[in-house]
Scaffold this motif. Structure first.
Motif: not given
Length: 392
Positions: A155-170
């Motif tokens: 979960x920590x991994x995915x939270x970090x990766x998703x946070x880095x791409x959260x503004x990329x809609x695609x």
């Protein structure tokens, strides 16, 4: 009989009108290369040399797929052990150099070319030893294995990766490639930890959640010892506050559903019937993110039947064919018992110099099933976005 045929024809036309494939394209496989060890030596090829041992995409090939083939989706594989080195362990601390290489590929696909990109940790729900994938490594969340990464770390991994791409809609978050040989309740727990972390990070894009047993569509509703409960039963309990999660399905057409044999002899429509009925009953959507076949004429009909089936059933919102990628060379992702026929990478050649699978399978079989209108704008979603044709 004539009346029955007429009713059937009307029903089929109505089904086709309701069905929508929003996303179509290819899996980019090369980011997981370079870690194999004939002696199962832990740490082989890690971190590896970017551009020598592994790579993510060839930008000119992405250009061909978007500009000429009009696809809007790429699934880009990477290894968890490179993003989160063994010295760090799985979690929120990344190898920033490696992340930058990966982000460059994702940004080229999404920002430069305007397509969508599935982030694909190609790890089979395992971490710490990819030396003989898919069988080596500790199952994430297995509390009986003291070397295993925990569900919380996933979960920590995915939270970090998703946070880095959260503004990329695609961007689309593919939680894990092909979990297998584990209890399905653990697949659910890891999936849920990832979904929770992604949404907590403020990322609202589409998530793809896999099942157990290599996330095979043919076995999705089945359970047996070591694979219980069924993927369908377990994933009904997966919660997403954004209601923007689809089921990630793989479906190969050879004798053991592995995609490793030249001959195609499994009917995709027949083998997907049960999972499609389950999707429909529960108002769920799915993507088939791996499928493929050899360049023999015998396989063409099987591949076409599968693609037509997705087109005819509104439960399926997209697909990526296996596989393109810059490091395949003459090797064939479709079938290890074949001569080397090349891959779906544009310009790919077989070992004898003849055209590769891009020419013989993509152009001759798959290209006809790329919808004229695909989603090119808006956030990735189970409901799609703005459908439009890609301009020349």
């Amino acid at each position: 009989m004539a009346l029955l045929k007429g009713i059937t024809a009307v029903a089929l036309l109505a089904a086709r009108a309701a069905a929508t494939i929003y996303y179509a394209g290819v899996a980019e496989s090369s980011g997981e290369f370079g870690a194999w060890s004939a002696t199962s030596t832990v740490g082989t090829g890690l971190p590896g040399r970017f551009g020598v041992d592994y790579a993510f995409i060839e930008k000119s090939a992405v250009d061909v797929f978007v500009d000429q083939n009009k696809v809007n989706l790429f699934r880009v594989a990477f290894l968890l052990e490179r993003m989160c080195p063994l010295d760090y362990g799985l979690g929120a601390k990344f190898n920033e150099t490696h992340y930058d290489y990966f982000a460059d590929a994702v940004n080229y696909i999404t920002k430069t070319k305007g397509a969508y990109c599935i982030l694909d940790p190609h790890n089979y729900m395992r971490y710490n030893d990819p030396s003989q994938q898919p069988m080596t490594g500790s199952v994430i969340g297995n509390t009986a294995d003291l070397k295993a990464a925990t569900t919380a770390q996933f979960g920590e991994f995915w939270g970090e990766l998703a946070g880095r791409f959260k503004d990329n809609e695609k961007v689309i978050f593919g939680l894990m490639n092909e979990p297998h040989d584990m209890e399905t309740s653990l697949v659910l727990a890891n999936n849920q930890a990832a979904v929770d972390a992604i949404r907590k990070a403020g990322a609202n894009q589409l998530i793809l959640a896999p099942g157990n047993s290599w996330t095979g569509g043919h076995s999705f509703t089945q359970s047996w010892e070591g694979y219980s409960p069924s993927s369908s039963e377990a994933l009904l309990n997966l919660k997403d506050p954004m209601s923007n999660t689809a089921i990630d399905i793989h479906e190969y057409l050879d004798v053991d559903y592995s995609g490793s044999h030249t001959a195609c002899n499994q009917s995709g429509p027949a083998n997907l019937a049960a999972v499609t009925a389950w999707l429909k009953e529960n108002s769920l959507k799915a993507m088939i993110t791996e499928f493929g076949g050899s360049n023999g004429t015998q396989c063409a009909g099987y591949i076409s039947d599968l693609l037509q089936y997705m087109d005819d059933n509104e439960e399926y919102i997209g697909w990526t064919a296996w596989a393109a990628g810059p490091f395949w060379g003459p090797n064939s992702p479709c079938c290890t018992d074949s001569k080397q026929w090349g891959s779906l990478e544009p310009g790919s050649k077989a070992s004898d110099g003849s055209p590769g699978l891009y020419d013989t399978v993509w152009l001759k079989v798959m290209q006809a099933f790329v919808p004229k209108s695909l989603q090119w704008e808006g956030i990735s979603s189970v409901k799609g976005g703005v459908l439009s044709a890609k301009g020349s």
